[in-house]
Each structure stands twice: as structure tokens, then as C-alpha cells.
Design a protein around this motif. Sequence first.
Motif, mmCIF file in Angstrom:
data_model
loop_
_atom_site.group_PDB
_atom_site.id
_atom_site.type_symbol
_atom_site.label_atom_id
_atom_site.label_comp_id
_atom_site.label_asym_id
_atom_site.label_seq_id
_atom_site.Cartn_x
_atom_site.Cartn_y
_atom_site.Cartn_z
ATOM 1 N N UNK A 188 0.657 -1.214 -0.091
ATOM 2 C CA UNK A 188 0.104 -0.162 -0.001
ATOM 3 C C UNK A 188 0.867 1.160 -0.004
ATOM 4 N N UNK A 189 1.987 1.140 0.476
ATOM 5 C CA UNK A 189 2.890 2.385 0.613
ATOM 6 C C UNK A 189 2.587 3.218 1.892
ATOM 7 N N UNK A 190 1.802 2.492 2.751
ATOM 8 C CA UNK A 190 1.213 3.181 3.784
ATOM 9 C C UNK A 190 2.005 2.596 4.907
ATOM 10 N N UNK A 191 2.812 3.342 5.679
ATOM 11 C CA UNK A 191 3.481 2.646 7.050
ATOM 12 C C UNK A 191 2.850 2.133 7.997
ATOM 13 N N UNK A 192 1.421 2.990 8.258
ATOM 14 C CA UNK A 192 0.592 2.248 9.162
ATOM 15 C C UNK A 192 0.057 0.993 8.585
ATOM 16 N N UNK A 193 -0.308 0.726 7.581
ATOM 17 C CA UNK A 193 -0.646 -0.668 6.897
ATOM 18 C C UNK A 193 0.132 -1.592 7.011
ATOM 19 N N UNK A 194 1.545 -1.237 6.772
ATOM 20 C CA UNK A 194 2.744 -2.139 6.969
ATOM 21 C C UNK A 194 2.930 -2.423 8.420
ATOM 22 N N UNK A 195 2.863 -1.601 9.151
ATOM 23 C CA UNK A 195 2.853 -1.879 10.758
ATOM 24 C C UNK A 195 1.840 -2.668 11.009
ATOM 25 N N UNK A 196 0.541 -2.744 10.687
ATOM 26 C CA UNK A 196 -0.461 -3.297 11.001
ATOM 27 C C UNK A 196 -0.259 -4.840 10.469
ATOM 28 N N UNK A 197 0.170 -5.059 9.256
ATOM 29 C CA UNK A 197 0.743 -6.205 8.892
ATOM 30 C C UNK A 197 1.588 -7.038 9.559
ATOM 31 N N UNK A 198 2.411 -6.329 10.325
ATOM 32 C CA UNK A 198 3.697 -6.804 11.364
ATOM 33 C C UNK A 198 2.864 -7.296 12.462
ATOM 34 N N UNK A 199 1.893 -6.357 12.901
ATOM 35 C CA UNK A 199 1.085 -6.733 14.234
ATOM 36 C C UNK A 199 0.188 -7.895 13.936
ATOM 37 N N UNK A 200 -0.230 -8.160 12.706
ATOM 38 C CA UNK A 200 -1.125 -9.217 12.524
ATOM 39 C C UNK A 200 -0.415 -10.442 12.374
ATOM 40 N N UNK A 201 0.927 -10.501 12.009
ATOM 41 C CA UNK A 201 2.016 -11.509 12.192
ATOM 42 C C UNK A 201 2.217 -11.985 13.478
ATOM 43 N N UNK A 202 2.289 -11.103 14.190
ATOM 44 C CA UNK A 202 2.704 -11.384 15.509
ATOM 45 C C UNK A 202 1.637 -12.109 16.447
ATOM 46 N N UNK A 203 0.300 -11.433 16.146
ATOM 47 C CA UNK A 203 -0.845 -12.160 16.576
ATOM 48 C C UNK A 203 -1.076 -13.603 16.168
ATOM 49 N N UNK A 204 -0.689 -13.921 14.907
ATOM 50 C CA UNK A 204 -1.026 -15.193 14.285
ATOM 51 C C UNK A 204 0.316 -16.066 14.899
ATOM 52 N N UNK A 205 1.243 -15.713 15.294
ATOM 53 C CA UNK A 205 2.172 -16.432 15.734
ATOM 54 C C UNK A 205 2.344 -16.655 17.185
ATOM 55 N N UNK A 206 1.242 -16.048 17.667
ATOM 56 C CA UNK A 206 1.040 -16.449 19.107
ATOM 57 C C UNK A 206 1.520 -15.368 20.124
ATOM 58 N N UNK A 207 2.293 -14.375 19.744
ATOM 59 C CA UNK A 207 2.763 -13.118 20.371
ATOM 60 C C UNK A 207 1.482 -12.047 20.668
#
Length: 359
Positions: A188-207
Motif C-alpha cells: 500500500x505504501x502506507x507505513x501504518x498498514x505495513x505496521x499493522x501487517x507486522x502486528x497481525x503476524x505477531x498475533x498469528x504467531x501467538x505473540x
Amino acid sequence: MQRPELHPQTALRAALRLAAPLVLVTSLGVGTGCDMIAQFTTPGPEVVEGAHEALRSGDLPAAADQFAGLAADHPDVLHVAVGQAYMQLLAGDTRGADATLAAAEATAGDEIGSVKMRRALVALSAGDLDGVKMHGKASGLPEGKLLAAEVHLVDLESDDAMQILREVAGSGGAVGDTAGQYLEMLDSGDQIQAGLAEATALWALGERESACEAAEELVKALGDDAGDKNAQLLLWAGRAVTSKLPGVASSLLDDIDFPPEGQAWRVQATRAMVAVAEGNAEEGARILSALGEAGAPADGLADAMATACALTDDRAAAKQLAGSVESAAAARCLLQAGAGRAAMDQAPPGALKTFLENR
């Protein structure tokens, strides 16, 4: 061979899984949340049928006994190794489960990818993210690659993650859709969306706690033109309260301008969960009762009550919050609160009820 001792809560989670096909569930948590179902034990040759029948019926001690004996008598049968590794995982022995699967690789043949995938899931249970990444990639399976990509994301290796996600995006199904959603956020080019992708990955991995703490300010910072901002606020508020972060949940709920269509009751239900998590179970029960009287969807409200029940260790409060709904979630929360008899009474017929009866 000595039977591994089944940890009570681990065994209970297993019994809940066994109400469906024999699977291990890993939440991917993108958008409204979708589940990757990774099959851990599979129907096999006749030699394992008795052990599988014990698993299907929820008799975990008998299954553990049978798989231990089979592992001694048939060490080269892949289905035996898979079943034994599963029982070791239920007992909390992730090191033993991985060793069993590693030894099985020598005779896995065309099934080597599925063995690697199982090793990735064992590593996930152990909190070994390097192992998740290594075995996930080696599996060659879309599910394993997606797990590896999520580890790259939380390790801030977005280029590596995107390369894998592009390979997976065309695989179809929930895994392909999830990879596509990650790519949409990252491209998206949006740093907020990129940050949310990382947060979502953290959630998916149990963190879970780290994910919610990272997402709090990110979701609030979404632009008003983000059509799903209120939905994201509600989603992450629900995740936060179940991750023992009621303050974060309240903060996210306070930022909701207009609840998503048809979801106003969920905002109030989440506030009820916050009240319970903060020690005010009576207020939480009052809100949930009012929602029922106001006509909130019965199934959704039952889920909310079970979730709220799981947020208290008080037996009386748990019974009040669980109501009289017959569900696996209600039974689990009651058991966690020490109300074993009530848990057995409210468990639906099947593997979970059998497990509770055999405790």
C-alpha cells in the motif's frame, strides 16, 4: 514405554480440537480473522486405527498408551510417528515431539513436506520462531510458507516476507487469501498498514500481547478514509481484552465513531468483557443480560458470554457468565474456573464431554 502425562489444560485444548476432525488450529488473524487448518494426525494404516479411535472418542490417556506401544513396536511407520508426536505435544513435550518427527523424516518419502509442516507447528507451540521459519519453508507447502513469511515479518525482514507471500498468494483457499491480504497491506505504501501487517503476524504467531500493544496506536492512526477503521478498532479491541490488556481494549473502543453495521451489540459485549477482565464480573454480566433482552444475536451473544467467562477465575462469576448455554467454549471456561461439574454438564456430546467424564 511410559505414557507421557497429559497436562490438564493442554489435554483440554486437544479435546476441543477433537470435536472436529483431528487437526491443529493456528489462527492467522487477518481482517475479520481466518483460520489455517493444518492437519496433524491423519487416517492411516490399520495398525493405528485403535489409537485413532481413542482420539476420536476423547479418551486421551488410552490414546497415549496405544501410541506409546505402537512407537516401540513399529518405529518405522510414519503414521505411528505422527501420532506419537501428537501425544508428546499434548503432554507439553515439544522437544520430544520434534525429535520423533525428525527421526520420521528418513522414511517419510513423498510425505516429507507434511512432516516438515508438523515440525513447524511443534516449533510454533514451543515459541521457536526460527524453527517455524526453517521448517515452514522446507515443507514446500503453502501453509508452511505462510508461517515462514509471518516470521520474516515479525523479524522486520519485509522483503523476504513479500517474496514468499507472492509465491503463496496464488495457492487459493484461506492461505492464498491471507497472503493476498498481507501483500495488499505491505504494497500500500502506507507505513501504518505495513505496521499493522507486522502486528497481525505477531498475533498469528501467538505473540498476542505484543501484537495488541503494537496495533493500538496504529489502528487509531488510520486515516478517516480507511473504510474499515471502525471494524479494525473493534477487531483489535476484542483481541486485546482476551490478551489480558483490558486498558488497550477500552482505549480502542473509545475511538469507534460509528460501530460497523449490525455490530453495535459487539461493542457493548466487548465492554462487558473489559469489565470482567478488570474484576467487575457483575457489571459484565449485567451488560450481557441487557444485550440479550435487547435482541442481540443469540449465537454471537453465547460466544461473548463464553469469552467473558474465560476472563475470570472466580467460580461463581464464571457460572453466572456462562449461563446455561451448551457449548465447548462455556465448558472450557468453567473448567478453568474450577467448576468441573458445571463444565461437564454444559459440554456438548462428543469428544470434549467424554474427556471431561474421564478426568
